[in-house]
Enzyme design. Structure first.
Site, PDB file in Angstrom:
ATOM      1  N   ARG A 562       4.103   0.782   2.316  1.00  0.00           N
ATOM      2  CA  ARG A 562       4.423   0.424   0.937  1.00  0.00           C
ATOM      3  C   ARG A 562       4.017   1.559  -0.002  1.00  0.00           C
ATOM      4  O   ARG A 562       3.069   2.306   0.273  1.00  0.00           O
ATOM      5  CB  ARG A 562       3.703  -0.883   0.557  1.00  0.00           C
ATOM      6  CG  ARG A 562       4.297  -2.117   1.214  1.00  0.00           C
ATOM      7  CD  ARG A 562       5.731  -2.341   0.761  1.00  0.00           C
ATOM      8  NE  ARG A 562       5.776  -2.814  -0.602  1.00  0.00           N
ATOM      9  CZ  ARG A 562       6.016  -4.082  -0.971  1.00  0.00           C
ATOM     10  NH1 ARG A 562       6.231  -5.012  -0.052  1.00  0.00           N
ATOM     11  NH2 ARG A 562       6.059  -4.429  -2.233  1.00  0.00           N
ATOM     12  N   LYS A 567      -2.397   4.504  -1.964  1.00  0.00           N
ATOM     13  CA  LYS A 567      -1.977   5.117  -0.696  1.00  0.00           C
ATOM     14  C   LYS A 567      -1.616   6.599  -0.880  1.00  0.00           C
ATOM     15  O   LYS A 567      -1.444   7.325   0.083  1.00  0.00           O
ATOM     16  CB  LYS A 567      -0.801   4.342  -0.099  1.00  0.00           C
ATOM     17  CG  LYS A 567      -1.164   2.890   0.271  1.00  0.00           C
ATOM     18  CD  LYS A 567       0.031   2.153   0.851  1.00  0.00           C
ATOM     19  CE  LYS A 567      -0.194   0.655   1.054  1.00  0.00           C
ATOM     20  NZ  LYS A 567      -0.896   0.331   2.321  1.00  0.00           N
ATOM     21  N   THR A 669      -2.213  -0.383   9.770  1.00  0.00           N
ATOM     22  CA  THR A 669      -1.770  -0.673  11.133  1.00  0.00           C
ATOM     23  C   THR A 669      -0.690   0.321  11.546  1.00  0.00           C
ATOM     24  O   THR A 669      -0.523   0.592  12.742  1.00  0.00           O
ATOM     25  CB  THR A 669      -1.232  -2.114  11.248  1.00  0.00           C
ATOM     26  OG1 THR A 669      -0.417  -2.392  10.105  1.00  0.00           O
ATOM     27  CG2 THR A 669      -2.365  -3.116  11.310  1.00  0.00           C
TER      28      THR A 669
HETATM   29  C1  26W Z   1      -1.417 -11.784  -4.388  1.00  0.00           C
HETATM   30  C2  26W Z   1      -0.624 -10.569  -4.108  1.00  0.00           C
HETATM   31  C3  26W Z   1      -0.956 -10.027  -2.761  1.00  0.00           C
HETATM   32  C4  26W Z   1      -0.091 -10.212  -1.712  1.00  0.00           C
HETATM   33  C5  26W Z   1      -0.399  -9.727  -0.475  1.00  0.00           C
HETATM   34  C6  26W Z   1      -2.138  -9.361  -2.561  1.00  0.00           C
HETATM   35  C7  26W Z   1      -2.448  -8.885  -1.321  1.00  0.00           C
HETATM   36  C8  26W Z   1      -1.598  -9.074  -0.270  1.00  0.00           C
HETATM   37  C9  26W Z   1      -1.939  -8.593   1.110  1.00  0.00           C
HETATM   38  C10 26W Z   1      -3.328  -9.042   1.469  1.00  0.00           C
HETATM   39  C11 26W Z   1      -1.765  -7.115   1.191  1.00  0.00           C
HETATM   40  C12 26W Z   1      -1.775  -6.590   2.586  1.00  0.00           C
HETATM   41  O1  26W Z   1      -0.771  -6.631   3.257  1.00  0.00           O
HETATM   42  N1  26W Z   1      -2.918  -6.053   3.011  1.00  0.00           N
HETATM   43  C13 26W Z   1      -2.932  -5.224   4.185  1.00  0.00           C
HETATM   44  O2  26W Z   1      -3.294  -5.978   5.323  1.00  0.00           O
HETATM   45  C14 26W Z   1      -3.161  -5.200   6.509  1.00  0.00           C
HETATM   46  C15 26W Z   1      -3.432  -6.106   7.688  1.00  0.00           C
HETATM   47  O3  26W Z   1      -4.761  -6.467   7.723  1.00  0.00           O
HETATM   48  C16 26W Z   1      -4.099  -3.996   6.453  1.00  0.00           C
HETATM   49  O4  26W Z   1      -3.890  -3.221   7.583  1.00  0.00           O
HETATM   50  C17 26W Z   1      -3.839  -3.174   5.192  1.00  0.00           C
HETATM   51  O5  26W Z   1      -4.795  -2.137   5.079  1.00  0.00           O
HETATM   52  C18 26W Z   1      -3.885  -4.048   3.973  1.00  0.00           C
HETATM   53  O6  26W Z   1      -3.498  -3.336   2.810  1.00  0.00           O
END
Ligand code: 26W
Length: 841
Positions: A562, A567, A669
């Site tokens: 993303r 990043k 990942t």
């Molecule tokens: C509320 C908005 C929102 C939506 C999704 C906030 C945060 C998220 C996710 C938690 C973001 C996300 O995908 N985090 C990623 O999770 C991966 C799996 O554990 C990690 O490898 C990434 O570093 C992390 O950014």
């Protein structure tokens, strides 16, 4: 006359695995399910016919697995996630069934190319990025390891948007992934449940004089489950992903319809179905939209009803035994509303006492945190919660009351601590803090990489860690080698299997055996050839789709993820511009050629991220067409980075860019997928990079930049980005060029906001890390010159990537958290002659 036993002439068409049977089944499906003569079949017909052929084999395994779970009465994991980024199913199912080559042959016999048929599949993009893809890898590993598990989520009608690039800018297109139908899912209309919203609560005493709360909703919606079978690798075990679709409740419609309000009834239907219409496309910013809270509650409530029905009705267990028979893993806080929902079901519906219910609840849930970004931590306005879920707000307040009493008893007089730990944030407008709720309501809490867990327990959830240190643990992420090596890198897979056998596919630590071959020139050469072949494939994709010619002997330097400031894709751009300037100043000098490849989506409302995409494309436009550069640098932005497209990217990488500011990337990942496929990493000491470097060895990893502690110190001492600008001539030149319109001739001021953000705030310390990054990149180029050494390093990266298999992660979850017994599923031969003898009632 002796009775003649029916003789089976050939394998059953729905379950058989030999070539002729598969071919016959395929033709049957084409004819009867697609309604086509072979001569008239479209590509989609062919894809559908093959998908149904494989689906039969999936269902066969899944039904027998279901029985085995019931018979053994084993503890089951429910993996609750608002996102599952599954990627295309067909290829993966072929790998997991061990049928890939056979189906390739079958298609060849028909004059068809399996690759083209696979390309026809529209992937279910029901996730944003890392968190959603992790859920998909974990399903693969849970099933492969024979752990009884079900994935629960939302069947979004539109998944993550498709990205197009127009004039360098991102344009979002609705993802109509269901347009041609979805052969993998089975709707289970009769298993639908009702989900309530709004209204008010009615309190009083029931006939036994027990205090009782009744929730009278103002809206009721149907949740219809759609099941997709999930296979494991080389096991008969199979499971399902159960996704909920929102539909209108018929009973509600008719009331209005009878009163003559036809439009009111239709309106209700539209409103209900809106709940699962579209995935929210932000992955790092909490937007606080009411519809999102509705989505979360919708799938959680349906899931818990489903789980209780399984536990009480199907397995006939007493409700008090729930936590022993089922464990529910919360993928971030998105499903955290499950905590008060289970309390409501236990107390209000199943008449448990508060204390008993709390005991069951807090032993049923486990919570994984995936982000430390403060802006991504979910919190819902108390007012909204009260309006949408009035009973849940009451329950949350009661949970909080009991919890704060516990804190007071442990830390008497510590008012600040109470306010930090409270589930309610009451500084101004009141909010529910979902991470606090999830932590209080779970028996286990984990981060997703060692560094991330360390930061979680020392900062974000420190108070909770002090209270319950035993609840916390690290579970470093992993990815499934089945999709990310075996399926997407056939050549490398054959080479590895040739050398060390195929045991590594189920036990990735066996890749270590490859170390025996790093001194073998012949093997190193084959290793290089496998990489080169993947680079050629990606190069021809780039040529065909973007009309850019790239040099397959250049370093394929790739950053796909993303788009986000933390990043730091724009740090990568600063390196490109630096190289560009160096070549322009010294055109005759030898440079190691590079192809810079980017891919990734920006949240539609994230202005700066969209600007970063435009910048990459604008720099590419100038660099790619500058005659002085002469093909020594190429910049490519791959549009619409998704699971399908990513599968041709990881195998082709020489260099993996993992350059987030230390302390911001929870794990990553993609970094693991690159490492497995033999790319070297240039990275900061952030997230799982730390562990990757530990595993592959310092000498096989390009590290740069400030550490978490150094970042902290620099920020505490008052970071001044301007001083870096003033003191570093190369950096200054890059920033001045971008700012003054060198890459945006038609609109000279276009990138000024981006450069100003760096000069005046630079929240993610690009300028502080610039010099270290450039020097590290120089070392990369130097290293690439010695191809033998490079190939050795590449091979060692793969050989030592075993830890990053999601099989290892799932083993850790099961050993420390879930403690489920593994199930052995046997697959009795399915005799078609039995079918006619079955009594249905
Ligand atoms: C509320 C908005 C929102 C939506 C999704 C906030 C945060 C998220 C996710 C938690 C973001 C996300 O995908 N985090 C990623 O999770 C991966 C799996 O554990 C990690 O490898 C990434 O570093 C992390 O950014």
């Amino acid at each position: 006359m002796p009775s003649v036993k029916p003789v089976i002439q050939h394998e059953d068409d729905r379950t058989g695995l030999d070539l002729e049977t598969l071919k016959r089944a395929f033709l049957d499906n084409l004819f009867f399910l697609q309604g086509r003569y072979p001569a008239a079949a479209t590509k989609n017909d062919l894809y559908m016919a093959l998908a149904y052929t494989i689906r039969d084999r999936c269902i066969h395994r899944w039904l027998y697995s279901q029985n085995a779970y019931l018979d053994s009465d084993a503890k089951v994991v429910g993996y609750l996630s608002a996102e599952f980024l599954m990627g295309p199913h067909l290829g993966n199912n072929l790998i997991n069934l061990g049928l890939f080559e056979k189906i390739e042959e079958a298609m060849e016999d028909f004059g068809l190319d399996l690759k083209e048929i696979l390309d026809q599949e529209e992937e279910p993009g029901l996730g944003n990025g890392g968190l959603g893809r992790l859920a998909a890898c974990y399903l693969d590993s849970m099933v492969t390891q024979n752990i009884p598990a079900v994935g629960y989520g939302i069947r979004y009608e539109f998944g993550i948007f498709d990205q197009e690039i127009k004039n360098g800018w991102q344009v979002e297109i609705t993802d109509r992934w269901l347009k041609y139908g979805n052969p993998w899912e089975l709707p289970r209309i009769e298993a639908a449940v009702e989900v309530k919203f709004g209204g008010y609560t009615d309190k009083g005493f029931d006939e036994n004089n027990h205090y009782h709360v009744n929730w009278i909703p103002s809206e009721v919606v149907q949740a219809v489950p759609y099941d997709t079978p999930i296979l494991g690798y080389q096991t008969n075990n199979a499971s399902i992903l159960r996704l909920w679709k929102a539909e209108a409740c018929e009973s509600f419609d008719f009331q209005r319809f009878n009163m003559g309000n036809y439009f009111g009834a239709v309106d209700d239907k539209v409103r209900s179905e809106n709940i699962t219409k579209v995935l929210y496309p932000n992955d790092s910013q909490m937007a606080g939209k009411e519809l999102r809270l509705k989505q979360q509650y919708f799938f959680v409530s349906a899931t818990l009803q489903d789980v209780l029905r399984y536990h009480l009705t199907l397995r006939k267990h007493p409700i008090g035994l729930l936590a022993e028979k089922i464990t529910l893993q919360l993928n971030d806080t998105h499903p955290a509303i499950a905590v008060p929902e289970l309390m409501r079901l236990l107390v209000d519906v199943h008449a448990m006492t508060w204390d008993d219910a709390w005991d069951v609840t807090k032993n049923t849930f486990a919570y994984t945190n995936h982000t430390l970004l403060p802006e991504a931590l979910e919190k819902w306005p108390m007012e909204m919660m009260g309006r949408l879920l009035p009973r849940h707000l009451e329950i949350i307040l009661e949970i909080n009351y009991h919890f704060l009493e516990e804190v007071k008893a442990r830390f008497p007089g510590d008012i600040d601590r109470l306010s930090r730990m409270s589930i309610i944030d009451d500084h101004g407008e009141k909010y529910i803090r979902m991470a606090n709720l999830a932590t209080v309501g779970s028996y286990a809490v984990n981060g997703v990489a060692a560094l991330h867990t360390e930061l979680l327990t020392s900062k974000v959830l420190h108070d909770f860690y002090e209270m319950w240190p035993e609840k916390f643990s690290n579970k470093t992420n992993g990815v499934t080698p089945r999709r990310w090596v075996v399926l997407n890198n056939r050549k490398l897979t054959r080479l590895i299997t040739d050398k060390i056998g195929d045991g590594w596919i189920k036990d990735l630590s066996q890749l270590k055996k490859l170390e025996l071959f790093v001194g073998d020139k012949k093997v190193l050469n084959s290793w290089k050839e496998a990489k080169l072949a993947a680079k050629k494939e990606l190069a021809s994709y780039i040529q065909d789709h973007l009309n850019i010619r790239v040099d397959v002997n250049s370093i394929f330097d790739i950053q796909v993820k993303r788009i986000h400031e933390y990043k730091r894709q724009h740090l990568n751009v600063l390196h490109i511009v630096t190289l560009y300037n160096r070549i322009k100043e010294n055109p005759g000098k030898k440079f190691v050629p590079r192809t810079f490849i980017f891919g990734g989506k920006a949240a539609p409302g994230y202005f700066m991220a969209k600007m970063m995409i435009k910048l990459i494309n604008a720099v590419g436009e100038v660099v790619n067409n500058d005659p002085v550069i002469k093909d020594r640098i190429k910049v490519v932005f791959l549009p619409d980075f998704n699971v399908t497209n990513s599968q041709r990217v990881y195998p082709a990488a020489d260099l993996s860019e993992q350059i987030s500011m230390a302390g911001k990337e929870a794990s990553g990942t993609g970094n693991m997928k690159f490492t497995m496929n033999g790319a070297l990493t240039i990275g900061t000491l952030d997230g799982a990079n730390v562990e990757i470097r530990e595993e592959v060895g310092k000498e096989n990893f390009f590290i740069f930049g400030l550490t978490v502690e150094e970042v902290q110190e620099l920020k505490n001492n008052g970071y001044n980005p301007r001083s870096y600008y003033e003191e570093n001539a190369e950096l200054r030149k890059c920033l001045d060029m971008i700012s003054s319109g060198y890459f945006s001739r038609d609109e000279p001021g276009l990138f000024k906001p981006l450069v100003d953000a760096l000069l005046y705030h630079d929240d993610y310390l690009l300028l502080a890390d610039y010099q270290s990054y450039i020097e590290c990149q120089d070392r990369v180029s130097e290293a690439y010159k010695d191809q033998e050494v490079w190939q050795k390093m590449s091979m060692l990266n793969t050989a030592r990537s075993g830890k990053f298999s999601s099989d290892r992660s799932i083993q850790d979850y099961n050993d420390d958290i879930w403690k489920c017994k593994r199930i052995n599923v046997s697959l009795p031969e399915y005799n078609p002659h039995d079918r006619t003898n079955i009594k249905l009632k």
